[in-house]
Motif scaffolding. Structure first.
Motif, short mmCIF file in Angstrom:
data_model
loop_
_atom_site.label_atom_id
_atom_site.label_comp_id
_atom_site.label_asym_id
_atom_site.label_seq_id
_atom_site.Cartn_x
_atom_site.Cartn_y
_atom_site.Cartn_z
N ARG A 72 -6.85 48.06 55.58
CA ARG A 72 -7.75 48.82 56.27
C ARG A 72 -9.19 48.45 55.87
N ILE A 73 -9.61 48.40 54.64
CA ILE A 73 -10.86 48.14 54.35
C ILE A 73 -11.25 46.52 54.84
N HIS A 111 -11.22 43.77 43.09
CA HIS A 111 -10.53 43.68 44.55
C HIS A 111 -11.04 44.48 45.66
N SER A 112 -11.58 45.85 44.97
CA SER A 112 -12.30 46.44 46.21
C SER A 112 -13.55 45.71 46.64
N ALA A 113 -14.20 45.23 45.83
CA ALA A 113 -15.28 44.61 46.12
C ALA A 113 -15.13 43.45 46.90
N PHE A 120 -20.02 51.95 45.68
CA PHE A 120 -18.95 52.54 44.88
C PHE A 120 -19.52 54.00 44.53
N ARG A 121 -19.10 55.11 45.04
CA ARG A 121 -19.62 56.63 44.55
C ARG A 121 -18.32 56.96 43.35
N ALA A 142 -19.93 43.01 39.63
CA ALA A 142 -19.78 42.45 41.27
C ALA A 142 -21.01 42.24 42.00
N ASN A 143 -22.24 42.98 41.39
CA ASN A 143 -23.15 42.96 42.15
C ASN A 143 -23.27 43.96 43.49
#
Ligand code: CO
Length: 613
Positions: A72-73, A111-113, A120-121, A142-143
């Motif tokens: 999805r992302i 991995h999300s980045a 990211f909240r 991850a900047n």
């Protein structure tokens, strides 16, 4: 990429339609296929960011929708390249319900980045900043943009102040967040408890104390949100969360449209064009047939005035209601609502947000159904040991002693950062899941959700059949007469006294989902009984441990042939996402364990049969 935020006017907008809005109103059931057709149009609006991931979306995607949250992302990132995508991350709890080890936290953030998250909240359910450190550092490494969020909570007074949640409390925390490298700071008001003038004072004080941009996330629940947002903007708020009107108000975010018009021509003018928003609304209105069955909109009122008087949000009441209904004890809701603030106080006033809201809610139900602190969930035991961090106020001594009696890690709670004592877990998860995972995303899914995640992955790779799930059918809330305020024949009125205030509430079980689950698991349990070689009747001297509530078996602590003592933990049942270690009713030998990890069970199912000695 570092998302540049200009802290001067205009007011910037984060749209939550694709995450919090449908999580709040429609049980998080929007699918990727529902988002794809509208994604490019949302990308073109000019939002500061789009919150599209995290929170419950991960759990619901794997548990109910059978779709891969990582896909999805990635998909949304491709379709929405010009607007920063935002996720809600529960600090060291990631998108799960316990504290995970540092290696897993770092890997998850990376991995999300890599998959497309820009902002990211990050929050911790106890506002314990030590639980934000690992993930914040990983986001900055991850900047990406690390927005640290303060959970807004209140004590019995119901407003800013009191014993714990004072102006100084929030200002001190915000300063700590800034020192930790926060790119921005968010006030996260998950129950809509922040009143307009408190918001004004809070934002004003924060503006004077920290330099990073400030964002407000609130919920419409109590009906104050639009006023709260406006006063916060007057106090200098930089960014605000809203969503599109079809999924706004009620327990969701305030709608964007009235805010655009309100600010038009002022120095905080958003610069948004209403004409660009309307077509988006038409699209989401079109999802009504699919999402309608999940809407729990069975009242005339779109606001929940109970929140204003006793601070128990409707969402929490509906969770408690479904837990009680499954335990066939719905009539005990008034007791549970009286128990809730007492349990919370004894646990040291944790803010009520995932996972502490579930923890306090489920424990309050257990306290009412099984006697106070007689059946304590694993999560509450971990919490008392300090595995979730430091509670805002000390935990009641007697509760602490009861919770840690026989606790596997010891009876002396830790005071260090929980992450410091957790063993690395990524490598083990890789090894344990090698037969049904193909990449890091799969491994992370399994590590976060070992039981439901494994089922999801096995279905994904064709190693297990996808369960045939009936399409949701419209509940009474979809019918016109329900909208006009009529309750079904199952509705019941309750008088509730909390403190010295009296309330009357009407509870109307929504039902169609719950009753389906129940009938499916009834069939499952019948099959199991039938397969017991005619042993469904207990033999002389045999005692069964029966499920006190419906749920999923998480793991067995004993095996057949083991000798167990009365009171020893023998099997772990997950109910309402909380783990309950069930204990042996007698001393004896384990004759049979009738369910395995991942099985759904109903209340009253014979889980383990013990031959008494
Ligand atoms: Co929210």
């Amino acid at each position: 990429m570092n998302t540049k935020i200009d802290s001067t006017n205009p007011v910037k907008i984060t749209d939550t339609t694709l995450r919090d809005a449908h999580q709040s109103l429609a049980a998080t059931r929007m699918r990727t296929i529902d988002m794809e057709p509208i994604a490019s149009k949302m990308n073109a609006v000019g939002f500061h960011s789009l919150e599209v991931w995290g929170g419950a979306t991960f759990d619901v995607a794997t548990r109910f929708l059978h779709e891969d949250p990582w896909e999805r992302i990635k998909t949304l990132k491709k379709l929405m390249p010009d607007t920063p995508l935002q996720m809600l991350l529960r600090g060291q709890n990631l998108v799960g319900y316990r504290n995970y080890a540092d290696d897993l936290c770092i890997s998850f953030v990376q991995h999300s980045a890599d998959s497309g998250v820009d902002i990211f909240r990050i929050f911790d359910a106890l506002n314990d900043e030590r639980n934000l450190k690992t993930t914040t550092d990983a986001v900055l490494a991850a900047n990406k943009h690390a927005q640290l969020a303060l959970c807004y909570s209140v004590t019995e007074e119901g407003c800013l102040g009191g014993d714990v949640y004072t102006l100084e409390y929030y200002v001190n925390k915000a300063k700590i967040f800034e020192d930790m490298g926060a790119s921005s700071i968010c006030i996260k008001d998950m129950a809509g408890l922040l009143s307009p003038y408190d918001a004004y004072n809070l934002i004003k004080a924060l503006k004077e104390s920290v330099n990073v941009p400030l964002q407000l996330h609130t919920h419409y629940t109590s009906g104050m949100a639009s006023m709260t947002v406006l006063k916060a903007i007057e106090a200098g708020l930089d960014i605000v969360d809203t969503c599109l009107s079809p999924l706004a108000l009620r327990t969701s975010q305030p709608a964007i449209e009235p805010l655009i018009v309100t600010l038009q021509g002022t120095e905080r003018d958003t610069g948004f064009d209403l004409e660009k928003i309307t077509p988006l609304n038409d699209y989401f209105e079109g999802l009504k047939d699919y999402l309608g069955p999940f809407l729990s909109n069975d009242r005339l009122a779109v606001i929940d005035t109970q929140v204003l008087s006793h601070q128990v949000p409707g969402g929490m009441i509906s969770n408690l209601t479904s837990q009680l209904r499954e335990a066939e004890a719905l009539d005990r809701l008034p007791e549970v609502l009286e128990e809730l603030p007492v349990t919370r106080k004894e646990l040291g006033y944790p803010p009520l947000v995932t996972p502490t809201s579930q923890m306090v809610g489920v424990q309050s139900v257990n306290n009412v159904l099984f006697g106070r602190w007689n059946s304590i969930t694993s999560q509450v035991k971990d919490y008392c040991f300090g595995l979730y961090g430091m509670s805002p106020k000390p935990i009641d001594k007697d509760v602490l002693e009861k919770a840690l009696d026989g606790y596997e890690r010891g009876t002396n709670p830790i005071t260090i950062r929980p992450g410091d004592i957790l063993e690395p877990e990524l490598e083990k998860a890789k090894k344990d899941s090698s037969e049904f995972t193909k990449g890091l995303g799969d491994v992370l899914t399994y590590a976060l959700y070992p039981v439901t995640g494994e089922t999801f992955l096995k279905i994904k790779y064709g190693l297990q059949e996808k369960p045939e799930e009936p399409l949701p059918e419209p509940p009474s809330s979809m019918l016109p007469q329900a909208q006009s305020g009529n309750f079904s024949s199952r509705a019941r009125d309750f008088n509730i006294t909390i403190g010295n205030k009296q309330f009357q509430i009407t509870v109307d079980p929504v039902g169609s989902q719950g009753s389906k689950t129940r009938s499916v698991s009834r069939i499952l349990s019948q099959n199991v009984s039938n397969s017991l070689n005619g042993n469904e009747m207990l033999a002389e001297g045999e005692i069964a441990l029966v499920a006190p509530m419906p749920g999923i078996i998480i793991r067995e602590i004993c095996k057949e042939g083991d000798s167990v003592k009365a009171g020893a933990e023998i099997i772990v049942l997950e109910a309402m996402k909380m783990e309950n270690a069930l204990t042996s009713p007698v001393s004896g030998i384990v004759k049979s364990i009738n369910f395995k990890s991942g099985d759904k069970v109903s209340k009253g199912d014979m889980l383990v049969i013990i031959k008494e000695e």
